[in-house]
Motif scaffolding. Structure first.
Motif, PDB file in Angstrom:
ATOM      1  N   PRO A 238      -1.133  -8.348  -1.141  1.00  0.00           N
ATOM      2  CA  PRO A 238      -0.676  -6.715  -0.884  1.00  0.00           C
ATOM      3  C   PRO A 238      -1.886  -5.975  -1.469  1.00  0.00           C
ATOM      4  O   PRO A 238      -2.358  -5.912  -2.553  1.00  0.00           O
ATOM      5  CB  PRO A 238       0.399  -6.371  -1.689  1.00  0.00           C
TER       6      PRO A 238
ATOM      7  N   SER B 286      -0.447   0.890   0.257  1.00  0.00           N
ATOM      8  CA  SER B 286       0.764   1.121   0.776  1.00  0.00           C
ATOM      9  C   SER B 286       1.050   2.577   0.513  1.00  0.00           C
ATOM     10  O   SER B 286       0.822   3.222  -0.514  1.00  0.00           O
ATOM     11  CB  SER B 286       1.853   0.232   0.161  1.00  0.00           C
TER      12      SER B 286
ATOM     13  N   GLU C 295       5.672  -0.684   3.300  1.00  0.00           N
ATOM     14  CA  GLU C 295       5.606  -1.984   2.830  1.00  0.00           C
ATOM     15  C   GLU C 295       4.025  -2.155   2.633  1.00  0.00           C
ATOM     16  O   GLU C 295       3.436  -1.715   3.782  1.00  0.00           O
ATOM     17  CB  GLU C 295       6.056  -3.124   3.652  1.00  0.00           C
ATOM     18  N   PRO C 296       3.479  -2.827   1.785  1.00  0.00           N
ATOM     19  CA  PRO C 296       1.953  -2.940   1.528  1.00  0.00           C
ATOM     20  C   PRO C 296       1.366  -3.869   2.625  1.00  0.00           C
ATOM     21  O   PRO C 296       2.031  -4.827   3.067  1.00  0.00           O
ATOM     22  CB  PRO C 296       1.748  -3.351   0.217  1.00  0.00           C
TER      23      PRO C 296
ATOM     24  N   CYS D 189      -2.811  -3.842  -6.008  1.00  0.00           N
ATOM     25  CA  CYS D 189      -2.036  -3.158  -5.029  1.00  0.00           C
ATOM     26  C   CYS D 189      -2.191  -1.602  -5.288  1.00  0.00           C
ATOM     27  O   CYS D 189      -1.726  -1.505  -6.714  1.00  0.00           O
ATOM     28  CB  CYS D 189      -0.722  -3.768  -4.649  1.00  0.00           C
TER      29      CYS D 189
ATOM     30  N   TYR E 298      -0.316   2.149  -4.364  1.00  0.00           N
ATOM     31  CA  TYR E 298       0.562   3.016  -3.799  1.00  0.00           C
ATOM     32  C   TYR E 298       0.361   4.436  -3.553  1.00  0.00           C
ATOM     33  O   TYR E 298      -0.242   4.834  -4.574  1.00  0.00           O
ATOM     34  CB  TYR E 298       2.236   2.909  -4.342  1.00  0.00           C
TER      35      TYR E 298
END
Length: 578
Positions: free
Chosen positions: A27, A30, A35-36, A229, A231
């Motif tokens: 991932p 996102s 969702e990534p 990842c 966000y």
């Protein structure tokens, strides 16, 4: 840890290809609510948008303005621009319409990628010689034509090619276009790992604008080269958006500016331990203070999701008292120092080696010196040289020559000192330094740190007044101020009411007028107390002559006060007067 051996060259195509090769199924990016998408999916989106840019006529060296809040598409657009050989011109989301238009004109941008909610900042792109407009929300073309067919050709890029022109929203005046090369940015992302290793299991929550080089290089590139990842928030970071995001994402790494932790400390921590007399008395004892801070630290880490291992603070100097709290709370904060012109990192400390009052050690690959040090204090101007130092100010050779010499040394304009272990400490900006009536150097930032410890002061700025006087401009915490005025006025009001019952004629009128002006009187009384407080805690040369309230301070994207707007010799409008 990713090294230059993994990439081959300090360019964005090399960085991108290495991450797609090593982390394709992991991932990558996102929104908090979504969702990534994986690194492989990111690569496909970059290819698609790069082809769209190419077919619409964007060439190597063209400037492409990018206006929008941090998001997965912002990152995708940036990679598409730079891997095509074009130059990204990120614009801060809080720039005014005039600032946006001025930057687009100065950069001579011919293409614009803009978020729908910010489109009103550029109502007439054609008037700015912008011939292509793309919507950041979905990376679709709004204005322009497809004039080329076929696949995107291989673009030869050198490390010295310009990747980005970043317009600063500085504390000293007009924006400047900082020209950064591929090597400037990629080098800093690789070397920054010295302060904190990032791996593919790490999760970041981005709350700062990617158009600021601090968030872009440290908060994005360092993640991307290591397969982590990230966000992004879909709305500005307020309590209602940030707390649920922290609970859901449970980040291991975050970047912030000092103001956020300072507000947590002043608005939550201090009131908790000073509200009750017994607890307040214990809190004044260093042993109990450390114990209380340790308990607060556990609660704070839980609030941040329970997994936080690196909370990077940069963009401005940290209040030493707030830093002491974080250290005693065992909160995993880290300190970084640098400028847009240095891509940005020059020095710092990871969570395990922070030392309150100091920045930390110099980043590997960077040279740092103190020029013209004061013989008594050792304080002088910080100058830097390295692969992260900018190419120059875009289309401004004279301004470039003022800060960048022929040997590659960059004058930061910051005053600092290096200790025997090579740790850097900052004293302030050379342009901010005030020369006292006796010829002594006065650093306003030191006085401001003391002012900000007063419970009713939200923020402050110390400037030079007439006849070498010192004036403290303070933004008061209005909610606390009202509570304090009410508390102090209670006893006085009771006495006044008793007097009213016995008074007649003019005496009654005077008493009622006094009550109606009670709040204003208490405000002046509190300002006098603030003056007494600061002057009791600074040296004789740094004592302020008067304290004046302001409604609010205008700030840059990194939440630094725009000092150039507050010249006391000009008109300063006090709080509450219009």
């Amino acid at each position: 840890m990713i090294t230059i051996e993994d990439l081959g060259t300090y360019t964005f195509p090399a960085l991108l290809n290495n991450s797609l090769r090593q982390f394709s199924d992991l991932p990558a990016l996102s929104f908090v609510s979504g969702e990534p998408i994986t690194y492989e999916e990111v690569g496909k989106k970059i290819d698609h948008f790069r082809e769209l840019l190419y077919r619409s006529g964007v060439n190597k060296g063209d400037r492409v303005a990018l206006l929008g809040s941090s998001s997965p598409n912002w990152a995708i657009a940036y990679f598409a621009i730079t891997t095509l050989g074009a130059i990204a011109v990120p614009l801060l989301p809080d720039f005014s319409r005039n600032e946006v238009e001025s930057c687009i004109r100065h950069a001579e941008a011919t293409s614009l990628i803009v978020a729908t909610r910010l489109a009103e900042r550029v109502e007439n792109p054609a008037a700015l010689s912008v011939s292509r407009v793309f919507r950041l929300d979905d990376l679709e073309m709004l204005v322009g034509t497809m004039g080329r067919d076929g696949p995107v050709p291989e673009i030869a890029l050198a490390e010295s090619d310009t990747a980005s022109i970043i317009y600063t929203s500085g504390t000293t005046g007009r924006s400047k276009g900082v020209e950064l090369s591929h090597k400037n940015l990629v080098f800093t992302a690789i070397q920054g790992q010295f302060f904190q290793r990032i791996n593919k299991f790490d999760v970041g929550l981005s709350i700062l604008p990617m158009s600021h080089v601090y968030e872009f290089t440290i908060g994005f590139l360092m993640f991307f080269i290591n397969g982590a990842c990230i966000y992004y928030l879909e709305k500005p970071p307020t309590v209602t958006t940030l707390l649920p995001a922290l609970k859901k994402v449970r980040p291991t790494i975050m970047l912030s500016v000092p103001l956020i932790m300072e507000k947590i400390y002043k608005n939550k921590i201090v009131p908790t331990f000073t509200r009750k007399p017994l607890v307040a008395a214990l809190y004044r004892n260093p042993v109990f203070r450390k114990l209380f801070h340790r308990l607060a630290g556990k609660s704070l880490r839980k609030t941040f999701g329970g997994r936080i291992k690196f909370f990077g603070i940069g963009g401005a100097k940290v209040d030493p008292v707030v830093e002491r709290f974080m250290k005693e709370a065992k909160f995993p904060y880290a300190i970084g120092y640098g400028l847009t012109e240095t891509s940005p990192l020059l020095a710092g400390s990871g969570p395990n080696i922070t030392r309150p009052g100091t920045i930390g050690v110099i980043m590997p690959g960077v040279e740092l010196e103190i020029r013209n040090p004061d013989p008594d204090t050792g304080v002088g101007e910080v100058v830097a040289r390295g692969e992260n130092v900018m190419k120059g100010y875009y289309r401004d050779p004279d301004m470039t020559a003022e800060v960048l010499d022929k040997d590659g040394w960059f004058r930061t304009g910051d005053l600092g000192i290096l200790d025997k272990k090579g740790r850097l400490s900052l004293k302030g900006r050379s342009k901010n330094m005030i020369l006292g009536s006796g010829g002594e150097n006065i650093y306003p930032e030191d006085i401001e740190f003391v002012l900000n410890q007063h419970p009713l002061v939200s923020e402050s700025l110390v400037v030079e007044g007439d006849n070498s006087s010192l004036v403290a401009l303070v933004q008061l915490d209005e909610e606390r101020l009202a509570e304090e005025a009410k508390k102090r006025g209670a006893a006085h009001e009771q006495g006044t009411v008793a007097g009213i019952k016995e008074a007649v004629g003019e005496a009654v009128t005077d008493a009622m007028q006094e009550m109606s002006h009670m709040f204003a009187y208490k405000r002046e009384e509190i300002l006098a107390e603030i003056k007494f407080f600061v002057n009791e805690n600074v040296n004789r040369m740094s004592r302020v002559d008067r304290v004046e309230p302001v409604e609010h301070f205008e700030k840059t994207a990194s939440q630094k006060i725009k000092r150039y707007l507050y010249n006391i010799k000009k008109s300063i409008q006090p709080a509450g007067k219009h």
